[in-house]
Design a protein around this motif. Sequence first.
Motif, PDB file in Angstrom:
ATOM      1  N   GLY A 158       0.798  -1.218   0.000  1.00 35.32           N
ATOM      2  CA  GLY A 158       0.000   0.000   0.000  1.00 35.32           C
ATOM      3  C   GLY A 158       0.832   1.269   0.000  1.00 35.32           C
ATOM      4  O   GLY A 158       0.314   2.352   0.243  1.00 35.32           O
ATOM      5  N   PHE A 159       2.154   1.172  -0.311  1.00 31.72           N
ATOM      6  CA  PHE A 159       2.968   2.396  -0.337  1.00 31.72           C
ATOM      7  C   PHE A 159       2.625   3.212  -1.583  1.00 31.72           C
ATOM      8  O   PHE A 159       2.193   2.685  -2.599  1.00 31.72           O
ATOM      9  CB  PHE A 159       4.464   2.082  -0.251  1.00 31.72           C
ATOM     10  CG  PHE A 159       5.109   1.593  -1.515  1.00 31.72           C
ATOM     11  CD1 PHE A 159       5.695   2.480  -2.418  1.00 31.72           C
ATOM     12  CD2 PHE A 159       5.169   0.234  -1.805  1.00 31.72           C
ATOM     13  CE1 PHE A 159       6.306   2.027  -3.583  1.00 31.72           C
ATOM     14  CE2 PHE A 159       5.783  -0.230  -2.965  1.00 31.72           C
ATOM     15  CZ  PHE A 159       6.347   0.672  -3.856  1.00 31.72           C
ATOM     16  N   GLU A 160       2.812   4.515  -1.486  1.00 28.57           N
ATOM     17  CA  GLU A 160       2.559   5.428  -2.598  1.00 28.57           C
ATOM     18  C   GLU A 160       3.684   5.277  -3.624  1.00 28.57           C
ATOM     19  O   GLU A 160       4.853   5.530  -3.313  1.00 28.57           O
ATOM     20  CB  GLU A 160       2.476   6.869  -2.094  1.00 28.57           C
ATOM     21  CG  GLU A 160       2.297   7.918  -3.164  1.00 28.57           C
ATOM     22  CD  GLU A 160       0.992   7.780  -3.924  1.00 28.57           C
ATOM     23  OE1 GLU A 160       1.054   7.811  -5.174  1.00 28.57           O
ATOM     24  OE2 GLU A 160      -0.057   7.637  -3.290  1.00 28.57           O
ATOM     25  N   LEU A 203      -1.534   4.767   1.510  1.00 25.99           N
ATOM     26  CA  LEU A 203      -2.371   3.978   2.421  1.00 25.99           C
ATOM     27  C   LEU A 203      -2.782   2.686   1.742  1.00 25.99           C
ATOM     28  O   LEU A 203      -3.117   2.708   0.551  1.00 25.99           O
ATOM     29  CB  LEU A 203      -3.611   4.776   2.833  1.00 25.99           C
ATOM     30  CG  LEU A 203      -3.323   5.957   3.747  1.00 25.99           C
ATOM     31  CD1 LEU A 203      -4.591   6.772   3.971  1.00 25.99           C
ATOM     32  CD2 LEU A 203      -2.747   5.518   5.076  1.00 25.99           C
ATOM     33  N   PRO A 204      -2.701   1.605   2.454  1.00 26.50           N
ATOM     34  CA  PRO A 204      -2.384   1.475   3.873  1.00 26.50           C
ATOM     35  C   PRO A 204      -0.892   1.334   4.172  1.00 26.50           C
ATOM     36  O   PRO A 204      -0.502   0.950   5.279  1.00 26.50           O
ATOM     37  CB  PRO A 204      -3.125   0.209   4.279  1.00 26.50           C
ATOM     38  CG  PRO A 204      -3.019  -0.669   3.076  1.00 26.50           C
ATOM     39  CD  PRO A 204      -3.109   0.293   1.895  1.00 26.50           C
ATOM     40  N   GLY A 205      -0.015   1.669   3.206  1.00 26.73           N
ATOM     41  CA  GLY A 205       1.425   1.528   3.429  1.00 26.73           C
ATOM     42  C   GLY A 205       1.929   2.209   4.685  1.00 26.73           C
ATOM     43  O   GLY A 205       2.685   1.624   5.458  1.00 26.73           O
ATOM     44  N   SER A 206       1.493   3.456   4.900  1.00 23.26           N
ATOM     45  CA  SER A 206       1.967   4.200   6.075  1.00 23.26           C
ATOM     46  C   SER A 206       1.521   3.567   7.380  1.00 23.26           C
ATOM     47  O   SER A 206       2.293   3.513   8.341  1.00 23.26           O
ATOM     48  CB  SER A 206       1.467   5.646   6.014  1.00 23.26           C
ATOM     49  OG  SER A 206       2.018   6.288   4.900  1.00 23.26           O
ATOM     50  N   ALA A 246       2.066  10.358   4.559  1.00 25.30           N
ATOM     51  CA  ALA A 246       1.617   9.858   5.864  1.00 25.30           C
ATOM     52  C   ALA A 246       2.708   9.041   6.546  1.00 25.30           C
ATOM     53  O   ALA A 246       2.559   8.633   7.689  1.00 25.30           O
ATOM     54  CB  ALA A 246       0.347   9.025   5.698  1.00 25.30           C
ATOM     55  N   GLY A 247       3.833   8.816   5.855  1.00 21.64           N
ATOM     56  CA  GLY A 247       4.950   8.058   6.430  1.00 21.64           C
ATOM     57  C   GLY A 247       5.430   8.565   7.783  1.00 21.64           C
ATOM     58  O   GLY A 247       5.815   7.762   8.644  1.00 21.64           O
ATOM     59  N   PRO A 248       5.426   9.885   8.029  1.00 25.68           N
ATOM     60  CA  PRO A 248       5.894  10.382   9.322  1.00 25.68           C
ATOM     61  C   PRO A 248       5.093   9.895  10.538  1.00 25.68           C
ATOM     62  O   PRO A 248       5.544  10.047  11.670  1.00 25.68           O
ATOM     63  CB  PRO A 248       5.800  11.906   9.170  1.00 25.68           C
ATOM     64  CG  PRO A 248       6.019  12.124   7.703  1.00 25.68           C
ATOM     65  CD  PRO A 248       5.271  10.982   7.054  1.00 25.68           C
ATOM     66  N   CYS A 288       3.823  16.536   6.992  1.00 28.62           N
ATOM     67  CA  CYS A 288       3.199  15.287   6.547  1.00 28.62           C
ATOM     68  C   CYS A 288       1.969  15.651   5.718  1.00 28.62           C
ATOM     69  O   CYS A 288       1.621  16.823   5.567  1.00 28.62           O
ATOM     70  CB  CYS A 288       2.806  14.398   7.728  1.00 28.62           C
ATOM     71  SG  CYS A 288       1.401  15.007   8.682  1.00 28.62           S
ATOM     72  N   TYR A 289       1.298  14.635   5.211  1.00 31.49           N
ATOM     73  CA  TYR A 289       0.078  14.845   4.450  1.00 31.49           C
ATOM     74  C   TYR A 289      -1.008  15.405   5.369  1.00 31.49           C
ATOM     75  O   TYR A 289      -1.141  14.978   6.520  1.00 31.49           O
ATOM     76  CB  TYR A 289      -0.395  13.518   3.824  1.00 31.49           C
ATOM     77  CG  TYR A 289      -1.443  13.706   2.768  1.00 31.49           C
ATOM     78  CD1 TYR A 289      -1.083  14.054   1.475  1.00 31.49           C
ATOM     79  CD2 TYR A 289      -2.788  13.537   3.064  1.00 31.49           C
ATOM     80  CE1 TYR A 289      -2.041  14.233   0.490  1.00 31.49           C
ATOM     81  CE2 TYR A 289      -3.752  13.707   2.088  1.00 31.49           C
ATOM     82  CZ  TYR A 289      -3.374  14.055   0.804  1.00 31.49           C
ATOM     83  OH  TYR A 289      -4.328  14.230  -0.165  1.00 31.49           O
ATOM     84  N   THR A 290      -1.764  16.361   4.874  1.00 31.70           N
ATOM     85  CA  THR A 290      -2.831  16.993   5.636  1.00 31.70           C
ATOM     86  C   THR A 290      -3.770  15.948   6.237  1.00 31.70           C
ATOM     87  O   THR A 290      -4.215  15.036   5.545  1.00 31.70           O
ATOM     88  CB  THR A 290      -3.627  17.953   4.727  1.00 31.70           C
ATOM     89  OG1 THR A 290      -2.724  18.880   4.153  1.00 31.70           O
ATOM     90  CG2 THR A 290      -4.691  18.692   5.510  1.00 31.70           C
ATOM     91  N   GLY A 291      -4.038  16.096   7.522  1.00 34.90           N
ATOM     92  CA  GLY A 291      -4.951  15.198   8.212  1.00 34.90           C
ATOM     93  C   GLY A 291      -4.251  14.174   9.097  1.00 34.90           C
ATOM     94  O   GLY A 291      -4.901  13.493   9.890  1.00 34.90           O
TER      95      GLY A 291
END
Length: 179
Positions: free
Chosen positions: A10-12, A71-74, A102-104, A120-123
């Motif tokens: 699920g990694f980007e 997602l869901p990689g992170s 979202a990795g962070p 990181c990605y918003t949210g």
Amino acid sequence: MKVAILLANGFETIEGLTVVDVLRRAEIECHTFALEGNEAITSHKIKVQADKNIMDEEIKEYDFLVLPGGLPGSTNLRDSKRVIELVKEFNNKKKWICAICAGPIALGRAEITEGKNVTCYTGFEDQLGNCNYKEELVVVDGNIITGRGPAAAIPFAFEILSKISEEKAEKIKKAMLLK
């Protein structure tokens, strides 16, 4: 210098493989490490053959640890005991830890973001721990490099490369028509 890129299912795609592409163009030793077996499937259903498996002890000899988003990689990275152990070990040794999108959230879980400037990605800000959240494409604080999302993939990869060799970073930017 050796760079380990962690590939969880699920990694980007752009965030994981852009780093590999840029570093290999610069002839930097970099390997992908799968969390399960020897392959990972991206968030866009692309099957990627990893160079190695995360359980390989050799990973501890690397100088950079890279955690792509997606997602869901992170969440797979964040929920992996092995990943958290590696993040903590790299941090304790002041080795480079790089996470994008979202990795962070894995850095937050490892509790290494306290007082650090991080993006990181918003949210996902609420999963970063007690840090100074920044809305910038790429943020560097000490031994931690974070990127905001897919649009940051190329600047993030070049930030990593610049920590290895400014000269190679400039040469590859020019070759890729980035200037």
